[in-house]
Design a protein around this motif. Structure first.
Motif, PDB file in Angstrom:
ATOM      1  N   TRP A  44       0.791  -1.207   0.075  1.00  0.00           N
ATOM      2  CA  TRP A  44       0.040   0.008  -0.098  1.00  0.00           C
ATOM      3  C   TRP A  44       0.805   1.270   0.011  1.00  0.00           C
ATOM      4  O   TRP A  44       1.938   1.132   0.159  1.00  0.00           O
ATOM      5  N   GLY A  63      -4.199   3.874  -0.179  1.00  0.00           N
ATOM      6  CA  GLY A  63      -4.376   3.339  -1.376  1.00  0.00           C
ATOM      7  C   GLY A  63      -3.648   2.016  -1.648  1.00  0.00           C
ATOM      8  O   GLY A  63      -2.305   1.906  -1.219  1.00  0.00           O
ATOM      9  N   LEU A  73      -9.111   3.024  -2.296  1.00  0.00           N
ATOM     10  CA  LEU A  73      -8.499   4.337  -1.687  1.00  0.00           C
ATOM     11  C   LEU A  73      -9.405   4.722  -0.611  1.00  0.00           C
ATOM     12  O   LEU A  73     -10.596   4.546  -0.724  1.00  0.00           O
TER      13      LEU A  73
END
Length: 88
Positions: A44, A63, A73
């Motif tokens: 991420w 995200g 997101l």
């Protein structure tokens, strides 16, 4: 990187010396900022904006892309040095 957003944003910079994380932004009206991020990474990516440079009271965007290619997101915030909470 797979895309080049330099024509979409007024400003950009790399956030690391290996140039694997690029942050783009536009200054908008009404004290608003529009961000774009690119990272050559697995897992991420996240960015936080803080009124004082510390984690408490930060606004955070996280995200990631899952194994099926689905993009996620999340808008989150912090009240202390803990896991960021989902912003309602």
């Amino acid at each position: 990187f797979s895309t080049d957003w330099s024509t979409e944003f007024d400003y950009y910079t790399y956030l690391d010396e290996d140039e694997l994380f690029r942050l783009y932004w536009n200054n908008l009206e009404n004290d608003m900022i529009e961000f774009g991020m690119e990272a050559s990474a697995t897992g991420w990516i996240a960015i936080g904006v803080s009124p004082n440079g510390q984690m408490p009271s930060s606004d955070i965007m996280i995200g990631w892309v899952d194994d099926d290619g689905e993009v996620y997101l999340q808008d989150r915030y912090t009240e202390s040095r803990t896991t960021p909470l989902l912003d309602p």
